[in-house]
Design a protein around this motif. Structure first.
Motif, PDB file in Angstrom:
ATOM      1  N   LYS A 187       0.850  -1.192   0.000  1.00 55.13           N
ATOM      2  CA  LYS A 187       0.000   0.000   0.000  1.00 55.13           C
ATOM      3  C   LYS A 187       0.878   1.233   0.000  1.00 55.13           C
ATOM      4  CE  LYS A 187      -3.767   2.484   0.430  1.00 55.13           C
ATOM      5  NZ  LYS A 187      -4.777   2.559  -0.634  1.00 55.13           N
ATOM      6  N   VAL A 188       0.727   2.066  -1.038  1.00 55.29           N
ATOM      7  CA  VAL A 188       1.534   3.280  -1.122  1.00 55.29           C
ATOM      8  C   VAL A 188       0.656   4.494  -0.864  1.00 55.29           C
ATOM      9  CG1 VAL A 188       3.230   2.332  -2.727  1.00 55.29           C
ATOM     10  CG2 VAL A 188       1.175   3.393  -3.634  1.00 55.29           C
ATOM     11  N   ASP A 189       1.301   5.552  -0.405  1.00 54.65           N
ATOM     12  CA  ASP A 189       0.584   6.791  -0.151  1.00 54.65           C
ATOM     13  C   ASP A 189       1.459   7.948  -0.612  1.00 54.65           C
ATOM     14  OD1 ASP A 189      -1.406   8.461   0.594  1.00 54.65           O
ATOM     15  OD2 ASP A 189      -1.290   8.079   2.739  1.00 54.65           O
ATOM     16  N   TYR A 190       0.810   9.065  -0.837  1.00 55.00           N
ATOM     17  CA  TYR A 190       1.499  10.286  -1.251  1.00 55.00           C
ATOM     18  C   TYR A 190       2.613  10.620  -0.266  1.00 55.00           C
ATOM     19  CZ  TYR A 190       1.918  15.317  -2.379  1.00 55.00           C
ATOM     20  OH  TYR A 190       2.364  16.569  -2.717  1.00 55.00           O
ATOM     21  N   ALA A 191       3.832  10.867  -0.807  1.00 54.05           N
ATOM     22  CA  ALA A 191       5.015  11.262  -0.037  1.00 54.05           C
ATOM     23  C   ALA A 191       5.680  10.110   0.701  1.00 54.05           C
ATOM     24  CB  ALA A 191       4.700  12.389   0.934  1.00 54.05           C
ATOM     25  N   ASP A 192       5.260   8.862   0.460  1.00 54.52           N
ATOM     26  CA  ASP A 192       5.964   7.726   1.055  1.00 54.52           C
ATOM     27  C   ASP A 192       7.387   7.662   0.510  1.00 54.52           C
ATOM     28  OD1 ASP A 192       4.053   6.845   2.747  1.00 54.52           O
ATOM     29  OD2 ASP A 192       3.334   5.210   1.485  1.00 54.52           O
ATOM     30  N   ARG A 193       8.302   7.105   1.319  1.00 56.47           N
ATOM     31  CA  ARG A 193       9.720   7.041   0.935  1.00 56.47           C
ATOM     32  C   ARG A 193      10.253   5.624   1.083  1.00 56.47           C
ATOM     33  NH1 ARG A 193      12.946  12.510   2.495  1.00 56.47           N
ATOM     34  NH2 ARG A 193      11.462  13.965   1.591  1.00 56.47           N
ATOM     35  N   VAL A 194      11.160   5.256   0.179  1.00 57.09           N
ATOM     36  CA  VAL A 194      11.838   3.961   0.222  1.00 57.09           C
ATOM     37  C   VAL A 194      13.324   4.209   0.061  1.00 57.09           C
ATOM     38  CG1 VAL A 194      12.169   1.743  -0.922  1.00 57.09           C
ATOM     39  CG2 VAL A 194       9.860   2.686  -0.690  1.00 57.09           C
ATOM     40  N   ARG A 195      14.129   3.760   1.021  1.00 56.88           N
ATOM     41  CA  ARG A 195      15.584   3.943   0.941  1.00 56.88           C
ATOM     42  C   ARG A 195      16.202   2.743   0.238  1.00 56.88           C
ATOM     43  NH1 ARG A 195      19.724   6.685   3.323  1.00 56.88           N
ATOM     44  NH2 ARG A 195      18.338   7.853   4.703  1.00 56.88           N
ATOM     45  N   LEU A 196      17.059   3.040  -0.746  1.00 55.16           N
ATOM     46  CA  LEU A 196      17.854   2.020  -1.433  1.00 55.16           C
ATOM     47  C   LEU A 196      19.322   2.429  -1.298  1.00 55.16           C
ATOM     48  CD1 LEU A 196      15.842   1.452  -4.755  1.00 55.16           C
ATOM     49  CD2 LEU A 196      15.776   0.079  -2.665  1.00 55.16           C
ATOM     50  N   GLY A 197      20.012   1.865  -0.340  1.00 53.37           N
ATOM     51  CA  GLY A 197      21.385   2.287  -0.106  1.00 53.37           C
ATOM     52  C   GLY A 197      21.429   3.735   0.319  1.00 53.37           C
ATOM     53  N   SER A 198      22.114   4.556  -0.481  1.00 51.43           N
ATOM     54  CA  SER A 198      22.237   5.973  -0.142  1.00 51.43           C
ATOM     55  C   SER A 198      21.296   6.852  -0.952  1.00 51.43           C
ATOM     56  CB  SER A 198      23.680   6.437  -0.369  1.00 51.43           C
ATOM     57  OG  SER A 198      24.049   6.221  -1.717  1.00 51.43           O
ATOM     58  N   ILE A 199      20.384   6.250  -1.737  1.00 53.66           N
ATOM     59  CA  ILE A 199      19.384   7.047  -2.442  1.00 53.66           C
ATOM     60  C   ILE A 199      18.012   6.786  -1.830  1.00 53.66           C
ATOM     61  CG2 ILE A 199      20.717   6.940  -4.585  1.00 53.66           C
ATOM     62  CD1 ILE A 199      18.533   5.020  -5.655  1.00 53.66           C
ATOM     63  N   ILE A 200      17.089   7.711  -2.076  1.00 54.39           N
ATOM     64  CA  ILE A 200      15.739   7.587  -1.534  1.00 54.39           C
ATOM     65  C   ILE A 200      14.735   7.785  -2.660  1.00 54.39           C
ATOM     66  CG2 ILE A 200      14.058   8.530   0.090  1.00 54.39           C
ATOM     67  CD1 ILE A 200      16.376   9.472   1.797  1.00 54.39           C
ATOM     68  N   LEU A 201      13.817   6.829  -2.814  1.00 56.18           N
ATOM     69  CA  LEU A 201      12.725   6.948  -3.780  1.00 56.18           C
ATOM     70  C   LEU A 201      11.519   7.543  -3.055  1.00 56.18           C
ATOM     71  CD1 LEU A 201      12.948   3.467  -5.560  1.00 56.18           C
ATOM     72  CD2 LEU A 201      14.109   5.592  -6.166  1.00 56.18           C
ATOM     73  N   ILE A 202      10.871   8.518  -3.693  1.00 58.62           N
ATOM     74  CA  ILE A 202       9.778   9.255  -3.062  1.00 58.62           C
ATOM     75  C   ILE A 202       8.557   9.229  -3.969  1.00 58.62           C
ATOM     76  CG2 ILE A 202       9.104  11.459  -2.007  1.00 58.62           C
ATOM     77  CD1 ILE A 202      12.201  12.106  -2.130  1.00 58.62           C
ATOM     78  N   VAL A 203       7.393   8.938  -3.404  1.00 59.93           N
ATOM     79  CA  VAL A 203       6.142   8.950  -4.163  1.00 59.93           C
ATOM     80  C   VAL A 203       5.738  10.404  -4.383  1.00 59.93           C
ATOM     81  CG1 VAL A 203       3.726   8.265  -4.232  1.00 59.93           C
ATOM     82  CG2 VAL A 203       5.422   6.737  -3.201  1.00 59.93           C
ATOM     83  N   ARG A 204       5.853  10.865  -5.636  1.00 54.30           N
ATOM     84  CA  ARG A 204       5.465  12.243  -5.956  1.00 54.30           C
ATOM     85  C   ARG A 204       3.985  12.377  -6.246  1.00 54.30           C
ATOM     86  NH1 ARG A 204       9.561  15.884  -9.491  1.00 54.30           N
ATOM     87  NH2 ARG A 204      11.334  15.905  -8.039  1.00 54.30           N
TER      88      ARG A 204
END
Length: 609
Positions: A536-553
């Motif tokens: 379940k994803v929501d607006y502005a959720d974040r996922v860290r992959l190593g030293s980068i961060i994926l953000i739900v825009r």
């Protein structure tokens, strides 16, 4: 009779003064519940002179008010919010309360000169957060943070009261019996299991009873809220009478009933909003009247010291240890630790040692009262600024929505919603209303017309639509102006955007290797984020992959990821101290340390910039 009218007059004036004070609180950002409490203090024996010292009556009134507040809190909590927050919130509401009380006990024994068991009692009294304070500051105060964090705080505040009540009552009985720590035995564990088990079970049955009664009996719409209130109090009192936790039962019943289709739901919700405000006002006023500020100076400095210890040491450590297994960022754990507002529940529990005959000098009650005042002053006034400092305020996704949800007669399977068309809204720019929505009426310049004859919608038109239950959130976007992301919010959403349909293995190639498993490399970026976020994803959720961060825009109308931001810069830590980091972050740091020790590149760092 004259005395009766005087009592009613004074009580009415106090309630009206508290209600009018809300205007000042909203204007200046003051914690509203602190205003209610201060009005009670000013009107009390050391102020205007109202002498109210009936602790038993205060406990009864406070318990009934708290039951009303907890039922409304559960009624307004969506099942989705409860699901995503249940594990961390319940951990804090159980293990976290015990840890807070135990850590606090050591400081209380030093500053107040009491033994550890009495310190544990005082710690149990102030260990739970106040549901009224947390719900007000997060929902009414306009603090927009990630849904999982907000839901965790709300569910925790609604479920930690039963644990605090259990600990307080158990310790009062233990101390009064004179057995000391040797009195800890299986009977306490049995009592705990019985209270919580009966509370949860009878709460579910009570929620089912509320839904059945409202949907099956031919009730008048005006009587429906009264039936709900009466049944909620029945659940609360019956559960307590058979040895369960009435507070837990009424909260669970509220969650169950609030997430079912029931008759006159909007009328019930509006009634409960007003009733909850009244319950909060009465509870804080009564507890304020009960206090005697002239007794405070003797324990003022130790109590302030304990309040600061609770805010800066006991609560943060307990929260961190409780949330260690869960995927919260350092900033989010720090914010959860800060939003540990103490309120009327702590003052209410401070009455228990007096009723149990072990607090003749009112030391526990007065100390708890001062701690609550410090908490509301320090934490209640800084919630938003701390959230901004930690970078947790989510930029608004869309502007305000002017809508009204209307009750349909009978047992309709649809909802009737009215929207006012706002300037620059997507619907005004030509966006189509989805086929599953059935627009029926448009009111324009005071004239009503069928939707199909209204032509293109105009600004300030009032549109009435029939929709299936639960779909109003999808329509909100059509009738509200979308708020563009400001330059100041670029850091929040990352340096640039990528398509969620791109293969996730490209991220591993660009910022790895070693960021993804073999199965994750076969996914798209959007699917990877959904998988990492538990489905379940929501607006502005974040996922860290190593030293980068994926953000739900952004999300599409089906609640799927439609735009992803990438942040290449490390997030500023909430504190330089090695706390508030979760198990995954600890594992990342250990892995990076081992890679550096072996002379290997750290994933993501060699490709930055």
């Amino acid at each position: 009779m004259e005395a009766f009218y005087v009592v009613v007059l004074v009580g009415t004036v106090l309630v009206l003064a508290a209600a009018f004070s809300s205007l000042l609180a909203f204007r200046f950002g003051a914690p509203l519940l602190l205003i209610f409490l201060m009005i009670g203090l000013v009107a009390g024996v050391d102020g205007i002179g109202i002498n109210f010292s009936n602790f038993s009556m205060a406990y009864v009134l406070g318990s009934l008010a708290l039951a009303v507040i907890l039922f409304d809190s559960g009624f307004g909590t969506s099942l989705h919010s409860f699901k995503i927050a249940a594990a961390p919130a319940l951990t804090m509401a159980s293990v976290g309360v015990v840890l807070t009380a135990a850590i606090f006990a050591f400081a209380a024994s030093l500053l107040l000169g009491i033994d550890w068991l009495h310190g544990m009692l005082l710690g149990s009294i102030v260990a739970s957060t106040d549901a009224a304070a947390v719900f007000f500051l997060l929902r009414v105060g306009g603090v927009h943070i990630r849904d999982k964090v907000r839901s965790t705080l709300e569910v925790e505040s609604g479920t930690n009261d039963p644990m605090a009540v259990f600990l307080t009552i158990a310790l009062v009985e233990l101390i009064a019996s004179g057995h000391g720590t040797s009195g800890f035995n299986l009977d306490l564990l049995t009592m705990f299991v019985k209270q919580m088990g009966l509370g949860a079970a009878l709460g579910l049955l009570g929620g089912l009873m509320i839904v059945s009664v409202l949907n099956r009996l031919p009730l008048d719409r005006g009587l429906a809220p009264i039936f709900v209130l009466g049944l909620a109090m029945l659940i609360f009192s019956f559960t307590g009478a058979v040895g369960g936790s009435g507070f837990l039962a009424v909260y669970v019943a509220g969650i169950f009933a609030g997430n079912k289709r029931i008759f006159a739901k909007e009328a019930i919700r509006r009634f409960q909003d007003g009733l909850t405000w009244l319950a909060q006002i009465i509870m804080f006023l009564v507890l304020g009247l009960l206090a005697t500020p002239s007794q405070f100076p003797t324990i003022l400095l130790p109590a302030i010291g304990l309040a600061l210890f609770l805010i800066f040491v006991a609560r943060p450590i307990a929260v961190w240890l409780s949330l260690l297994p869960f995927d919260f960022t350092q900033q989010e754990i720090g914010f959860v630790a800060w939003v540990g507002l103490r309120g009327a529940v702590s003052i209410l529990l401070g009455i228990m040692p007096i009723l149990g005959g072990i607090d003749d000098q009112h030391v526990f009650f007065n100390t708890a009262f001062i701690i609550v005042l410090v908490s509301l002053l320090l934490q209640g006034w800084t919630i938003r600024s701390v959230a901004e400092r930690l970078g947790l305020i989510i930029p608004p996704r869309m502007g305000e929505v002017d809508k009204v949800e209307l009750d349909l007669p009978g047992r309709a399977n649809h909802e009737l919603i009215s929207y006012r068309v706002i300037k620059d809204s997507p619907i005004l720019r030509g966006e189509r209303i989805p086929r599953w929505a059935m627009p029926s009426l448009v009111i324009r310049d005071g004239r009503s017309m069928r939707y199909q004859y209204a032509g293109r919608l105009r600004e300030n038109d009032q549109v009435y639509l029939f929709i299936a239950p639960g779909y109003s959130r999808l329509l909100d976007r059509l009738f509200a102006s979308r708020v563009p992301v400001d330059e100041d919010d670029a850091d929040f959403f990352g340096a640039f955007a990528i398509s969620p349909s791109r293969p996730a293995k490209e991220l591993d190639a660009a910022y790895g290797p070693g960021l993804l498993t073999t199965a994750e490399q076969a996914m798209t970026v959007g699917d990877l984020m959904t998988y990492r976020l538990g489905g379940k994803v929501d607006y502005a959720d974040r996922v860290r992959l190593g030293s980068i961060i994926l953000i739900v825009r952004d999300l599409d109308e089906h609640e799927h990821v439609s735009s992803v931001g990438i942040s290449l810069e490390p997030v500023e830590p909430a504190t330089r101290l090695p706390i508030f980091i979760n198990m995954r972050e600890i594992a990342h740091r250990i892995r990076d340390l081992i890679r550096r020790y072996r002379g290997k590149p750290v994933p993501g760092q060699e490709n930055r910039g």
